[in-house]
Scaffold this motif. Structure first.
Motif, PDB file in Angstrom:
ATOM      1  N   ILE A  49       0.861  -1.187   0.000  1.00 42.01           N
ATOM      2  CA  ILE A  49       0.000   0.000   0.000  1.00 42.01           C
ATOM      3  C   ILE A  49       0.897   1.236   0.000  1.00 42.01           C
ATOM      4  CG2 ILE A  49      -1.813   1.273   1.192  1.00 42.01           C
ATOM      5  CD1 ILE A  49      -2.762  -1.326   2.408  1.00 42.01           C
ATOM      6  N   THR A  55      -5.888   5.581   1.555  1.00 39.31           N
ATOM      7  CA  THR A  55      -6.180   4.473   2.473  1.00 39.31           C
ATOM      8  C   THR A  55      -4.961   4.034   3.287  1.00 39.31           C
ATOM      9  OG1 THR A  55      -5.815   2.893   0.665  1.00 39.31           O
ATOM     10  CG2 THR A  55      -8.101   3.525   1.136  1.00 39.31           C
ATOM     11  N   LEU A  90      -5.273  -6.924  -1.817  1.00 42.87           N
ATOM     12  CA  LEU A  90      -6.137  -6.002  -2.563  1.00 42.87           C
ATOM     13  C   LEU A  90      -7.375  -5.638  -1.743  1.00 42.87           C
ATOM     14  CD1 LEU A  90      -6.555  -4.422  -5.125  1.00 42.87           C
ATOM     15  CD2 LEU A  90      -7.546  -6.460  -6.188  1.00 42.87           C
ATOM     16  N   LEU A  91      -7.955  -6.617  -1.059  1.00 43.06           N
ATOM     17  CA  LEU A  91      -9.096  -6.327  -0.183  1.00 43.06           C
ATOM     18  C   LEU A  91      -8.679  -5.365   0.919  1.00 43.06           C
ATOM     19  CD1 LEU A  91     -12.012  -6.875   0.823  1.00 43.06           C
ATOM     20  CD2 LEU A  91     -11.045  -8.734   2.217  1.00 43.06           C
ATOM     21  N   ARG A  93      -6.302  -3.182   0.869  1.00 43.81           N
ATOM     22  CA  ARG A  93      -6.114  -1.846   0.313  1.00 43.81           C
ATOM     23  C   ARG A  93      -7.459  -1.143   0.127  1.00 43.81           C
ATOM     24  NH1 ARG A  93      -1.807  -4.281  -2.550  1.00 43.81           N
ATOM     25  NH2 ARG A  93      -3.010  -4.671  -4.451  1.00 43.81           N
ATOM     26  N   ASN A  94      -8.471  -1.911  -0.293  1.00 38.69           N
ATOM     27  CA  ASN A  94      -9.792  -1.324  -0.528  1.00 38.69           C
ATOM     28  C   ASN A  94     -10.544  -1.043   0.767  1.00 38.69           C
ATOM     29  OD1 ASN A  94      -9.332  -1.558  -3.253  1.00 38.69           O
ATOM     30  ND2 ASN A  94     -10.688  -3.302  -3.569  1.00 38.69           N
ATOM     31  N   GLN A  95     -10.404  -1.960   1.730  1.00 36.42           N
ATOM     32  CA  GLN A  95     -11.183  -1.867   2.968  1.00 36.42           C
ATOM     33  C   GLN A  95     -10.327  -2.316   4.158  1.00 36.42           C
ATOM     34  OE1 GLN A  95     -13.413  -0.564   5.198  1.00 36.42           O
ATOM     35  NE2 GLN A  95     -14.607  -0.568   3.288  1.00 36.42           N
ATOM     36  N   ILE A 125     -13.909  -8.459  -3.337  1.00 36.32           N
ATOM     37  CA  ILE A 125     -12.929  -7.371  -3.375  1.00 36.32           C
ATOM     38  C   ILE A 125     -13.554  -6.130  -4.001  1.00 36.32           C
ATOM     39  CG2 ILE A 125     -10.774  -6.586  -4.467  1.00 36.32           C
ATOM     40  CD1 ILE A 125      -9.827  -9.568  -4.194  1.00 36.32           C
ATOM     41  N   SER A 126     -14.326  -6.336  -5.069  1.00 38.54           N
ATOM     42  CA  SER A 126     -14.959  -5.202  -5.754  1.00 38.54           C
ATOM     43  C   SER A 126     -16.111  -4.622  -4.936  1.00 38.54           C
ATOM     44  CB  SER A 126     -15.463  -5.625  -7.137  1.00 38.54           C
ATOM     45  OG  SER A 126     -16.555  -6.521  -7.027  1.00 38.54           O
ATOM     46  N   CYS A 127     -16.658  -5.425  -4.022  1.00 38.64           N
ATOM     47  CA  CYS A 127     -17.772  -4.985  -3.160  1.00 38.64           C
ATOM     48  C   CYS A 127     -17.350  -5.092  -1.696  1.00 38.64           C
ATOM     49  CB  CYS A 127     -19.013  -5.829  -3.418  1.00 38.64           C
ATOM     50  SG  CYS A 127     -19.640  -5.753  -5.104  1.00 38.64           S
ATOM     51  N   SER A 128     -16.232  -4.498  -1.378  1.00 34.56           N
ATOM     52  CA  SER A 128     -15.651  -4.651  -0.033  1.00 34.56           C
ATOM     53  C   SER A 128     -16.513  -4.053   1.065  1.00 34.56           C
ATOM     54  CB  SER A 128     -14.252  -4.035   0.011  1.00 34.56           C
ATOM     55  OG  SER A 128     -14.290  -2.658  -0.358  1.00 34.56           O
ATOM     56  N   THR A 129     -17.538  -3.269   0.682  1.00 35.98           N
ATOM     57  CA  THR A 129     -18.475  -2.725   1.669  1.00 35.98           C
ATOM     58  C   THR A 129     -19.155  -3.838   2.449  1.00 35.98           C
ATOM     59  OG1 THR A 129     -18.888  -0.917   0.118  1.00 35.98           O
ATOM     60  CG2 THR A 129     -20.406  -1.112   1.962  1.00 35.98           C
TER      61      THR A 129
END
Length: 198
Positions: A49, A55, A90-91, A93-95, A125-129
């Protein structure tokens, strides 16, 4: 605090980002300087990161109190569901705050999302919410409502589960009330369901 602020500045963080970190995490900026330095390197080197992205500070905050063994156990949970280390990074980094959950909580979520719903690591990963909301109080009750609508042919592919879990509670109840001519008391059924698990 002054020593840790100096470390953050030396690491290349701008004064603006340091102020946000201090104001948002006043207790975390008081950790031992050696720990802070090690976690700064850990976030950048282990998870790739960049210190330049927004983030980064959130990732630092998320792992500051988790030791290496604890992180490894949580990562192992993801691996047991077929995630690669690059997927996990990657997850993260996103969340970043998905790792603030306990190991048991993470495994429970993965069991539900991947085994019951059939989601893939790429989709999660694309919907880490998905990792930020309560499974029992938010995700599962809203999935039940979506299933009821689909059974009555009142909803097809849209809205998706990821969409409706992001609705604030009043908006979601209003959404349900729009179907109460076809399904009486639908919003009440939802509210009762949430109350039972609260």
């Amino acid at each position: 605090m002054s020593a840790n602020v100096a470390i953050l500045r030396k690491f290349g963080l701008s004064n603006e980002r340091i102020v946000k970190f201090v104001l948002g995490n006043p207790e975390k900026v008081l950790v031992k300087s050696k720990l802070l330095e090690s976690k700064l390197s850990y976030v950048e080197e282990k998870f790739k990161i960049s210190r330049d992205i927004p983030t980064f500070i959130h990732a630092l905050s998320a792992v500051l109190y988790i030791d290496d063994e604890g992180m490894e156990k949580k990562m192992q949970c993801f691996r047991s569901f077929g995630w690669s280390d690059s997927d996990i990074a990657l997850l993260f980094r996103n969340q970043p705050y998905c790792f603030n959950k306990s190991q048991g909580n993470i495994c429970e979520r993965l069991e539900y999302f991947m085994k019951e719903l059939g989601y893939t690591p790429l989709y999660l990963i694309s919907c880490s919410t998905f990792f930020t909301f309560s499974l029992k109080k938010r995700v599962i009750p809203r999935k039940m409502m979506l299933d009821i609508l689909k059974e009555k042919n009142l909803a097809c592919d849209k809205p998706s589960l990821i969409t409706i879990i992001t609705y604030p509670e009043p908006k979601f109840i209003k959404f349900l009330r729009g179907f109460e001519n076809e399904i009486p008391r639908l919003s009440e059924i939802y509210v009762d369901t949430v109350k039972r698990v609260s």
